[in-house]
Design a protein around this motif. Structure first.
Motif, PDB file in Angstrom:
ATOM      1  N   MET A   1       0.836  -1.184   0.000  1.00 35.05           N
ATOM      2  CA  MET A   1       0.000   0.000   0.000  1.00 35.05           C
ATOM      3  C   MET A   1       0.882   1.249   0.000  1.00 35.05           C
ATOM      4  SD  MET A   1      -3.046   0.787   2.652  1.00 35.05           S
ATOM      5  CE  MET A   1      -4.265   1.978   2.216  1.00 35.05           C
ATOM      6  N   LYS A   2       0.528   2.224  -0.826  1.00 32.35           N
ATOM      7  CA  LYS A   2       1.273   3.476  -0.930  1.00 32.35           C
ATOM      8  C   LYS A   2       0.555   4.567  -0.134  1.00 32.35           C
ATOM      9  CE  LYS A   2       4.365   2.340  -4.136  1.00 32.35           C
ATOM     10  NZ  LYS A   2       5.794   2.506  -4.026  1.00 32.35           N
ATOM     11  N   PHE A   3       1.357   5.452   0.461  1.00 34.29           N
ATOM     12  CA  PHE A   3       0.832   6.554   1.254  1.00 34.29           C
ATOM     13  C   PHE A   3       1.346   7.865   0.690  1.00 34.29           C
ATOM     14  CE2 PHE A   3       1.000   2.825   3.898  1.00 34.29           C
ATOM     15  CZ  PHE A   3      -0.272   2.796   4.454  1.00 34.29           C
ATOM     16  N   ASN A   4       0.432   8.766   0.349  1.00 36.07           N
ATOM     17  CA  ASN A   4       0.780  10.071  -0.199  1.00 36.07           C
ATOM     18  C   ASN A   4       1.104  11.035   0.934  1.00 36.07           C
ATOM     19  OD1 ASN A   4       0.326   9.310  -2.898  1.00 36.07           O
ATOM     20  ND2 ASN A   4      -1.868   9.644  -2.647  1.00 36.07           N
ATOM     21  N   CYS A   5       2.207  11.774   0.774  1.00 35.37           N
ATOM     22  CA  CYS A   5       2.718  12.643   1.837  1.00 35.37           C
ATOM     23  C   CYS A   5       2.911  14.065   1.339  1.00 35.37           C
ATOM     24  CB  CYS A   5       4.081  12.152   2.311  1.00 35.37           C
ATOM     25  SG  CYS A   5       4.123  10.442   2.802  1.00 35.37           S
ATOM     26  N   ILE A   6       2.782  15.000   2.288  1.00 34.31           N
ATOM     27  CA  ILE A   6       3.096  16.408   2.049  1.00 34.31           C
ATOM     28  C   ILE A   6       3.969  16.879   3.206  1.00 34.31           C
ATOM     29  CG2 ILE A   6       2.175  18.759   1.882  1.00 34.31           C
ATOM     30  CD1 ILE A   6      -0.366  17.539   0.651  1.00 34.31           C
ATOM     31  N   ILE A   7       4.951  17.706   2.884  1.00 27.98           N
ATOM     32  CA  ILE A   7       5.828  18.305   3.886  1.00 27.98           C
ATOM     33  C   ILE A   7       5.473  19.783   4.001  1.00 27.98           C
ATOM     34  CG2 ILE A   7       8.205  18.886   4.508  1.00 27.98           C
ATOM     35  CD1 ILE A   7       9.051  16.554   2.569  1.00 27.98           C
ATOM     36  N   LEU A   8       5.223  20.257   5.227  1.00 31.67           N
ATOM     37  CA  LEU A   8       5.061  21.686   5.497  1.00 31.67           C
ATOM     38  C   LEU A   8       6.157  22.104   6.464  1.00 31.67           C
ATOM     39  CD1 LEU A   8       3.779  24.480   5.697  1.00 31.67           C
ATOM     40  CD2 LEU A   8       2.099  23.539   7.275  1.00 31.67           C
ATOM     41  N   GLU A  16      14.408  19.206   2.649  1.00 31.21           N
ATOM     42  CA  GLU A  16      15.273  18.287   1.899  1.00 31.21           C
ATOM     43  C   GLU A  16      15.532  17.007   2.678  1.00 31.21           C
ATOM     44  OE1 GLU A  16      18.842  20.300   0.652  1.00 31.21           O
ATOM     45  OE2 GLU A  16      17.693  21.931  -0.258  1.00 31.21           O
ATOM     46  N   GLN A  17      15.731  17.129   3.986  1.00 30.50           N
ATOM     47  CA  GLN A  17      15.979  15.938   4.798  1.00 30.50           C
ATOM     48  C   GLN A  17      14.763  15.011   4.790  1.00 30.50           C
ATOM     49  OE1 GLN A  17      16.047  16.364   9.062  1.00 30.50           O
ATOM     50  NE2 GLN A  17      17.382  14.592   9.299  1.00 30.50           N
ATOM     51  N   VAL A  18      13.594  15.566   5.031  1.00 30.91           N
ATOM     52  CA  VAL A  18      12.380  14.735   5.046  1.00 30.91           C
ATOM     53  C   VAL A  18      12.134  14.150   3.654  1.00 30.91           C
ATOM     54  CG1 VAL A  18       9.895  14.689   5.484  1.00 30.91           C
ATOM     55  CG2 VAL A  18      11.400  16.006   6.985  1.00 30.91           C
ATOM     56  N   GLU A  19      12.350  14.943   2.616  1.00 26.30           N
ATOM     57  CA  GLU A  19      12.192  14.441   1.250  1.00 26.30           C
ATOM     58  C   GLU A  19      13.142  13.275   0.984  1.00 26.30           C
ATOM     59  OE1 GLU A  19      12.065  16.006  -3.360  1.00 26.30           O
ATOM     60  OE2 GLU A  19      13.090  17.256  -1.861  1.00 26.30           O
ATOM     61  N   ALA A  20      14.387  13.392   1.420  1.00 22.08           N
ATOM     62  CA  ALA A  20      15.357  12.307   1.229  1.00 22.08           C
ATOM     63  C   ALA A  20      14.914  11.041   1.960  1.00 22.08           C
ATOM     64  CB  ALA A  20      16.735  12.744   1.717  1.00 22.08           C
ATOM     65  N   TYR A  21      14.400  11.189   3.164  1.00 22.79           N
ATOM     66  CA  TYR A  21      13.932  10.029   3.925  1.00 22.79           C
ATOM     67  C   TYR A  21      12.703   9.400   3.262  1.00 22.79           C
ATOM     68  CZ  TYR A  21      17.047  11.381   7.791  1.00 22.79           C
ATOM     69  OH  TYR A  21      18.129  11.687   8.573  1.00 22.79           O
ATOM     70  N   ILE A  22      11.790  10.242   2.774  1.00 20.40           N
ATOM     71  CA  ILE A  22      10.612   9.717   2.073  1.00 20.40           C
ATOM     72  C   ILE A  22      11.047   8.906   0.858  1.00 20.40           C
ATOM     73  CG2 ILE A  22       8.641  10.409   0.625  1.00 20.40           C
ATOM     74  CD1 ILE A  22       8.148  12.679   2.681  1.00 20.40           C
ATOM     75  N   MET A  46      -5.767  19.873  -4.308  1.00 19.21           N
ATOM     76  CA  MET A  46      -5.416  19.241  -5.584  1.00 19.21           C
ATOM     77  C   MET A  46      -5.171  17.742  -5.461  1.00 19.21           C
ATOM     78  SD  MET A  46      -2.926  22.153  -7.353  1.00 19.21           S
ATOM     79  CE  MET A  46      -1.502  21.393  -6.678  1.00 19.21           C
ATOM     80  N   HIS A  47      -4.761  17.272  -4.279  1.00 22.48           N
ATOM     81  CA  HIS A  47      -4.336  15.887  -4.109  1.00 22.48           C
ATOM     82  C   HIS A  47      -4.939  15.260  -2.855  1.00 22.48           C
ATOM     83  CE1 HIS A  47      -1.229  16.459  -7.158  1.00 22.48           C
ATOM     84  NE2 HIS A  47      -0.842  17.542  -6.528  1.00 22.48           N
ATOM     85  N   LYS A  48      -5.036  13.963  -2.876  1.00 21.42           N
ATOM     86  CA  LYS A  48      -5.454  13.191  -1.697  1.00 21.42           C
ATOM     87  C   LYS A  48      -4.191  12.785  -0.943  1.00 21.42           C
ATOM     88  CE  LYS A  48      -7.902  10.060   0.758  1.00 21.42           C
ATOM     89  NZ  LYS A  48      -7.149  10.064   1.980  1.00 21.42           N
ATOM     90  N   ALA A  49      -4.017  13.338   0.236  1.00 18.66           N
ATOM     91  CA  ALA A  49      -2.839  13.028   1.058  1.00 18.66           C
ATOM     92  C   ALA A  49      -3.250  12.102   2.198  1.00 18.66           C
ATOM     93  CB  ALA A  49      -2.233  14.303   1.616  1.00 18.66           C
ATOM     94  N   ASP A  50      -2.296  11.295   2.625  1.00 15.52           N
ATOM     95  CA  ASP A  50      -2.502  10.398   3.765  1.00 15.52           C
ATOM     96  C   ASP A  50      -1.731  10.870   4.990  1.00 15.52           C
ATOM     97  OD1 ASP A  50      -4.024   8.296   2.313  1.00 15.52           O
ATOM     98  OD2 ASP A  50      -2.132   8.097   1.215  1.00 15.52           O
ATOM     99  N   ILE A  51      -0.470  11.272   4.777  1.00 14.01           N
ATOM    100  CA  ILE A  51       0.426  11.639   5.876  1.00 14.01           C
ATOM    101  C   ILE A  51       0.932  13.061   5.648  1.00 14.01           C
ATOM    102  CG2 ILE A  51       2.565  11.091   7.102  1.00 14.01           C
ATOM    103  CD1 ILE A  51       2.217   8.173   6.143  1.00 14.01           C
ATOM    104  N   LEU A  52       0.839  13.880   6.703  1.00  8.28           N
ATOM    105  CA  LEU A  52       1.359  15.232   6.660  1.00  8.28           C
ATOM    106  C   LEU A  52       2.524  15.335   7.631  1.00  8.28           C
ATOM    107  CD1 LEU A  52      -1.989  17.264   6.836  1.00  8.28           C
ATOM    108  CD2 LEU A  52      -0.803  16.407   4.794  1.00  8.28           C
TER     109      LEU A  52
END
Length: 122
Positions: A1-8, A16-22, A46-52
């Motif tokens: 299962m895939k989880f869509n994420c957004i970083i704020l 950049e650190q969180v993006e690299a870990y993702i 615009m998108h369906k996110a699961d994890i913020l």
């Protein structure tokens, strides 16, 4: 299962650190990185996110503004450079986990292991 994420986060290095870990987690898909509440709202429209992944303080506001979102629709992991003693100023009862900057890939994955089962059963 895939989880869509957004970083704020308004700190580019933290983003950049969180993006690299993702990118090192096969189950995660990054939808975008934003530095303000307005940017987050735009992406969520615009998108369906699961994890913020949310910093406590960001451009033009702080995490207390998140309450206006439909919080129950997301798993929220707070990322912060604040110490434990400064967290009382913020409403973090909706946070499923908190990562204190700087955090390691191992800590990041441990956090995901706590929260992903919560989303998988919804």
């Amino acid at each position: 299962m895939k989880f869509n994420c957004i970083i704020l986060d308004d700190e580019p290095l933290a983003q950049e650190q969180v993006e690299a870990y993702i990118s090192q987690c096969d189950e995660l898909v990054l939808l975008g990185k934003v530095s303000s509440m307005q940017g987050l709202e735009r992406l969520l429209n615009m998108h369906k996110a699961d994890i913020l992944f949310l910093d406590i303080k960001f451009r033009g506001g702080d995490i207390n503004q998140i309450a206006k979102l439909k919080i129950k629709d997301y798993i929220i992991i707070v990322i912060t450079a604040l110490s434990h003693k400064h967290l009382d100023e913020y409403n973090l009862k909706f946070a499923r986990d908190i990562l204190f900057k700087p955090f390691s890939l191992e800590s990041f994955k441990n956090s995901l292991n706590k929260v992903i089962p919560l989303k998988a059963v919804k």
